[in-house]
Each structure stands twice: as structure tokens, then as C-alpha cells.
Design a protein around this motif. Structure first.
Motif, PDB file in Angstrom:
ATOM      1  N   ALA A 124       0.008 -35.812 -56.985  1.00 58.31           N
ATOM      2  CA  ALA A 124      -1.373 -36.267 -56.794  1.00 58.31           C
ATOM      3  C   ALA A 124      -2.255 -35.673 -57.900  1.00 58.31           C
ATOM      4  O   ALA A 124      -2.178 -34.478 -58.185  1.00 58.31           O
TER       5      ALA A 124
ATOM      6  N   SER B 133       2.655 -32.462 -55.627  1.00 58.97           N
ATOM      7  CA  SER B 133       2.339 -32.054 -57.005  1.00 58.97           C
ATOM      8  C   SER B 133       2.020 -33.262 -57.880  1.00 58.97           C
ATOM      9  O   SER B 133       1.455 -33.130 -58.956  1.00 58.97           O
TER      10      SER B 133
ATOM     11  N   LYS C  32      11.159 -31.548 -53.820  1.00 62.74           N
ATOM     12  CA  LYS C  32       9.771 -31.224 -53.445  1.00 62.74           C
ATOM     13  C   LYS C  32       9.052 -32.475 -52.956  1.00 62.74           C
ATOM     14  O   LYS C  32       9.617 -33.574 -52.959  1.00 62.74           O
TER      15      LYS C  32
ATOM     16  N   VAL D 128      -0.922 -38.910 -51.150  1.00 60.11           N
ATOM     17  CA  VAL D 128      -0.286 -37.816 -50.412  1.00 60.11           C
ATOM     18  C   VAL D 128      -0.460 -36.502 -51.181  1.00 60.11           C
ATOM     19  O   VAL D 128      -0.363 -36.486 -52.417  1.00 60.11           O
TER      20      VAL D 128
ATOM     21  N   SER E 240       4.106 -48.006 -55.218  1.00 58.04           N
ATOM     22  CA  SER E 240       2.716 -47.542 -55.161  1.00 58.04           C
ATOM     23  C   SER E 240       1.768 -48.725 -55.195  1.00 58.04           C
ATOM     24  O   SER E 240       1.993 -49.691 -55.926  1.00 58.04           O
TER      25      SER E 240
ATOM     26  N   THR F 250      12.407 -43.789 -65.460  1.00 60.55           N
ATOM     27  CA  THR F 250      12.607 -43.073 -64.189  1.00 60.55           C
ATOM     28  C   THR F 250      12.236 -43.939 -62.986  1.00 60.55           C
ATOM     29  O   THR F 250      13.017 -44.096 -62.050  1.00 60.55           O
TER      30      THR F 250
HETATM   31  N1  LIG Z   1       1.877 -38.450 -53.928  1.00 62.92           N
HETATM   32  C1  LIG Z   1       1.294 -39.632 -53.912  1.00 62.92           C
HETATM   33  O1  LIG Z   1       0.078 -39.757 -53.622  1.00 62.92           O
HETATM   34  C2  LIG Z   1       2.087 -40.871 -54.224  1.00 62.92           C
HETATM   35  C3  LIG Z   1       1.409 -42.103 -54.200  1.00 62.92           C
HETATM   36  C4  LIG Z   1       2.128 -43.280 -54.448  1.00 62.92           C
HETATM   37  C5  LIG Z   1       3.484 -43.197 -54.713  1.00 62.92           C
HETATM   38  N2  LIG Z   1       4.118 -41.981 -54.753  1.00 62.92           N
HETATM   39  C6  LIG Z   1       5.542 -41.983 -55.031  1.00 62.92           C
HETATM   40  O2  LIG Z   1       6.202 -41.163 -54.084  1.00 62.92           O
HETATM   41  C7  LIG Z   1       7.425 -40.662 -54.646  1.00 62.92           C
HETATM   42  C8  LIG Z   1       7.514 -39.153 -54.421  1.00 62.92           C
HETATM   43  O3  LIG Z   1       6.448 -38.547 -55.141  1.00 62.92           O
HETATM   44  P1  LIG Z   1       5.777 -37.158 -54.729  1.00 62.92           P
HETATM   45  O4  LIG Z   1       4.354 -37.428 -54.493  1.00 62.92           O
HETATM   46  O5  LIG Z   1       6.593 -36.475 -53.715  1.00 62.92           O
HETATM   47  O6  LIG Z   1       5.863 -36.408 -56.139  1.00 62.92           O
HETATM   48  P2  LIG Z   1       6.541 -35.014 -56.557  1.00 62.92           P
HETATM   49  O7  LIG Z   1       6.144 -33.939 -55.622  1.00 62.92           O
HETATM   50  O8  LIG Z   1       6.212 -34.875 -57.999  1.00 62.92           O
HETATM   51  O9  LIG Z   1       8.100 -35.287 -56.364  1.00 62.92           O
HETATM   52  C9  LIG Z   1       8.783 -36.185 -57.186  1.00 62.92           C
HETATM   53  C10 LIG Z   1      10.261 -35.875 -57.087  1.00 62.92           C
HETATM   54  O10 LIG Z   1      10.957 -36.798 -57.950  1.00 62.92           O
HETATM   55  C11 LIG Z   1      11.885 -36.059 -58.727  1.00 62.92           C
HETATM   56  N3  LIG Z   1      12.194 -36.693 -60.004  1.00 62.92           N
HETATM   57  C12 LIG Z   1      11.351 -36.998 -61.014  1.00 62.92           C
HETATM   58  N4  LIG Z   1      12.031 -37.545 -62.042  1.00 62.92           N
HETATM   59  C13 LIG Z   1      13.339 -37.564 -61.663  1.00 62.92           C
HETATM   60  C14 LIG Z   1      14.527 -37.992 -62.264  1.00 62.92           C
HETATM   61  N5  LIG Z   1      14.531 -38.522 -63.500  1.00 62.92           N
HETATM   62  N6  LIG Z   1      15.691 -37.878 -61.582  1.00 62.92           N
HETATM   63  C15 LIG Z   1      15.707 -37.357 -60.325  1.00 62.92           C
HETATM   64  N7  LIG Z   1      14.607 -36.927 -59.694  1.00 62.92           N
HETATM   65  C16 LIG Z   1      13.444 -37.027 -60.357  1.00 62.92           C
HETATM   66  C17 LIG Z   1      11.234 -34.712 -58.949  1.00 62.92           C
HETATM   67  O11 LIG Z   1      12.229 -33.794 -59.341  1.00 62.92           O
HETATM   68  P3  LIG Z   1      11.895 -32.274 -59.753  1.00 62.92           P
HETATM   69  O12 LIG Z   1      11.689 -31.567 -58.443  1.00 62.92           O
HETATM   70  O13 LIG Z   1      13.097 -31.836 -60.494  1.00 62.92           O
HETATM   71  O14 LIG Z   1      10.645 -32.322 -60.590  1.00 62.92           O
HETATM   72  C18 LIG Z   1      10.598 -34.461 -57.589  1.00 62.92           C
HETATM   73  O15 LIG Z   1      11.521 -33.840 -56.720  1.00 62.92           O
HETATM   74  C19 LIG Z   1       7.403 -41.064 -56.128  1.00 62.92           C
HETATM   75  O16 LIG Z   1       8.197 -42.209 -56.330  1.00 62.92           O
HETATM   76  C20 LIG Z   1       5.950 -41.390 -56.371  1.00 62.92           C
HETATM   77  O17 LIG Z   1       5.760 -42.294 -57.431  1.00 62.92           O
HETATM   78  C21 LIG Z   1       3.444 -40.828 -54.510  1.00 62.92           C
END
Ligand SMILES: NC(=O)c1ccc[n+]([C@@H]2O[C@H](COP(=O)([O-])OP(=O)(O)OC[C@H]3O[C@@H](n4cnc5c(N)ncnc54)[C@H](OP(=O)(O)O)[C@@H]3O)[C@@H](O)[C@H]2O)c1
Length: 260
Positions: free
Chosen positions: A198, A196, A11, A193, A141, A112
Motif C-alpha cells: 500500500a 507493505s 508477507k 489493504v 486490482s 511478475t
Molecule cells: N495491498 C493492496 O492494497 C492491494 C490492492 C490491490 C491488489 N493487491 C494485490 O494483492 C497481492 C498481494 O499484495 P500485498 O498487498 O500482500 O503486497 P506485499 O505485502 O508486498 O506482498 C507481495 C508478496 O508477493 C511476493 N512477490 C513479489 N514478487 C514476486 C516474485 N517475482 N515471485 C514470487 N513472489 C513474489 C513478495 O515476496 P517477498 O516477500 O519476497 O517480497 C510478497 O510476499 C498482489 O498481487 C497485489 O498486487 C494488493
């Protein structure tokens, strides 16, 4: 033709990566997910191999790397360490209900977000050595950036911030080690971004309050989160243009220190 491994691909940003990359039939794309059975949205994508591995499980990552190796003849061009988590605690470091609670949150994020990047990178390094580009992108981040934290008095998400700050050092360590072999390691912040992860008023009211206070100081004109589609296009532009001479840096999706 290039090969890509993307973690956390079920996702959010990871899903968007594999969607855009697999749309080019010349690419070989591997989506690494925590639970294959529930990664149902990936089934609609063609030109994609789905592998199961939790990034905290080095044995599962090694099995995934073996599968990639079999399919590519022992090579990999790009590794995208995207998997990550936060518990949205809504507390500063001294505001947790107990020492056990703060310790749990620190270790859980670290396992993680930080150790996961190490296990994953170690599993795929042998294949990357044989790849043509040798690029490893780790999603970090800006909330783990020292300067931003001090400028904005960013109190929110302490454990997550610490885990991402250390990712930046992990990336620098690999860059220092593999500079001579032509690798490019990059830590990249995606800004904010719509995924889920955020925070919202519903899932993280305490954190939203702290973030609003910080944003008012560091980005008063911030218009709100961007869509994963836009973000991934920007991040891919940064990865493709980044050169080994600048391996080990930590930048935003703009390719600089403009975080939002
Ligand atoms: N969204 C933002 O604003 C934002 C800002 C700064 C940084 N980030 C970084 O961007 C990256 C992607 O985040 P996102 O916003 O796309 O969040 P997200 O929608 O929550 O997606 C996170 C993904 O990581 C997977 N995950 C979590 N723990 C894991 C584990 N132990 N082993 C394998 N996979 C695991 C989740 O798996 P499941 O599908 O099984 O839950 C999910 O598919 C992350 O590193 C996050 O810290 C995001």
C-alpha cells in the motif's frame, strides 16, 4: 479436507492466507515464497509446507509443483495466485524520466504480475485437474479496471494497472479453455489493504497525490485500507461460494463490482 497453494506467502495478504488456511488442521497448505531463508514469520505456523519459487521462474515453479504432487498424490484443490509487485513510480505514462524508464517499469510489472500468473497456473494445472474443487484465484486490482479508470481519471500506477488489466484477460482465457472440465477461475481485487504494498506519503508521495484525486471522484466516503485479516476472510467467502458457471469474472472482495 482441501489442499491449497498460495504464492507470495511470506508477507501481506499471502501470509494472511496461509495463516488462516493452516489454522484448520484438515487443510494441506503450501506457501510458495521467493526466498525461503527470509520468510521467517512462516516458521511459527504449523501445518504448513514452505516451498521456494519466484513466479517469474517456470523451472522453480515446476519443482514446487512436483513437491506438492508428491505430498498430495498428484492433486491440488485451490491455487491462489497472490504474488505481485509495484515500483510505485509516481509518474503517469508520459512522465517517466526516459523511454527506457517507462519500458523497464512496464516490463517489470508485466513479468511478475501477469506472466507470473501464467507460469504459476500452468505449473499447477495438471494437479488441479485431479483436485476436487479445481479453483484458481488470481489477485488482480481495480486499478486495472477500465471503467473505474475512466470514471475516476485514475492516472496513478500505470504499469501496475496495465499488468493487472491483462491478468483479468489471462483469467478469462483459462476460464474459456477449462469450462468443460469444471474449473472455476476468478480474478479478484482486494480493495485497499494495509500491507507493505500500500502506498504511503513516505514511500510514494507522487502516487498518493494521484490516488487522492481519483478517490475523491470514485469513492469520496472511503475510510482507508482494511486489515489483511478481514480481507482474507472476505475473499475466502467469495472463493468458496463461486461456481464454475461464473468462471472467468473479475470481482472485488465483496463478490461484485464495488471496489472499495
Ligand atoms: N495491498 C493492496 O492494497 C492491494 C490492492 C490491490 C491488489 N493487491 C494485490 O494483492 C497481492 C498481494 O499484495 P500485498 O498487498 O500482500 O503486497 P506485499 O505485502 O508486498 O506482498 C507481495 C508478496 O508477493 C511476493 N512477490 C513479489 N514478487 C514476486 C516474485 N517475482 N515471485 C514470487 N513472489 C513474489 C513478495 O515476496 P517477498 O516477500 O519476497 O517480497 C510478497 O510476499 C498482489 O498481487 C497485489 O498486487 C494488493
Amino acid at each position: 479436507m482441501s489442499s491449497y497453494v498460495v504464492t507470495g506467502a511470506a508477507k501481506g495478504i499471502g501470509f494472511e492466507y496461509v495463516t488462516q488456511l493452516s489454522a484448520n488442521g484438515d487443510n494441506t497448505v503450501f506457501a510458495v515464497v521467493r526466498h525461503k531463508a527470509t520468510a521467517t514469520e512462516l516458521k511459527a505456523l504449523k501445518n504448513l509446507t514452505v516451498l521456494q519459487a519466484d513466479v517469474t521462474d517456470p523451472k522453480a515453479l515446476q519443482l514446487a509443483a512436483n513437491e506438492v504432487s508428491k505430498a498430495t498424490g498428484g492433486k491440488l484443490d485451490y491455487l491462489i495466485n497472490n504474488a505481485g509487485k509495484t515500483n510505485h513510480p509516481g509518474f503517469p505514462l508520459d512522465g517517466f524520466p526516459s523511454p527506457e524508464a517507462v519500458e523497464y517499469d512496464l516490463l517489470d510489472n508485466f513479468k511478475t504480475n501477469t506472466i507470473g500468473v501464467v507460469h504459476c497456473t500452468n505449473a499447477f494445472i495438471p494437479l488441479l485437474k485431479n483436485g476436487s474443487t479445481k479453483k484458481v484465484l488470481s489477485v488482480s486490482s481495480s486499478i486495472g479496471d477500465l471503467e473505474l479508470t475512466l470514471l475516476g481519471d485514475v492516472v496513478a500506477e500505470p504499469s501496475y494497472s496495465i499488468s493487472k488489466a491483462v491478468v483479468n484477460m489471462v483469467v478469462a482465457k483459462y476460464a474459456a479453455q477449462y469450462r468443460e472440465e469444471g474449473f472455476t477461475f476468478l480474478a479478484i481485487c482486494p480493495g485497499m489493504v494495509r500491507t507493505s504494498m500500500a502506498p504511503t506519503e513516505d514511500n510514494a508521495p507522487g502516487e498518493m497525490k494521484m490516488l487522492a484525486a481519483a478517490l475523491a471522484k470514485v469513492a469520496p466516503d472511503f475510510k482507508g485500507p482494511i486489515a489483511p485479516e478481514e480481507l482474507v476472510k472476505m475473499q475466502l467467502d467469495v472463493i468458496y461460494s463461486w461456481t464454475p458457471e461464473r468462471s472467468g469474472e473479475f470481482v472485488s472482495h465483496f463478490g461484485n463490482k464495488q471496489w472499495l
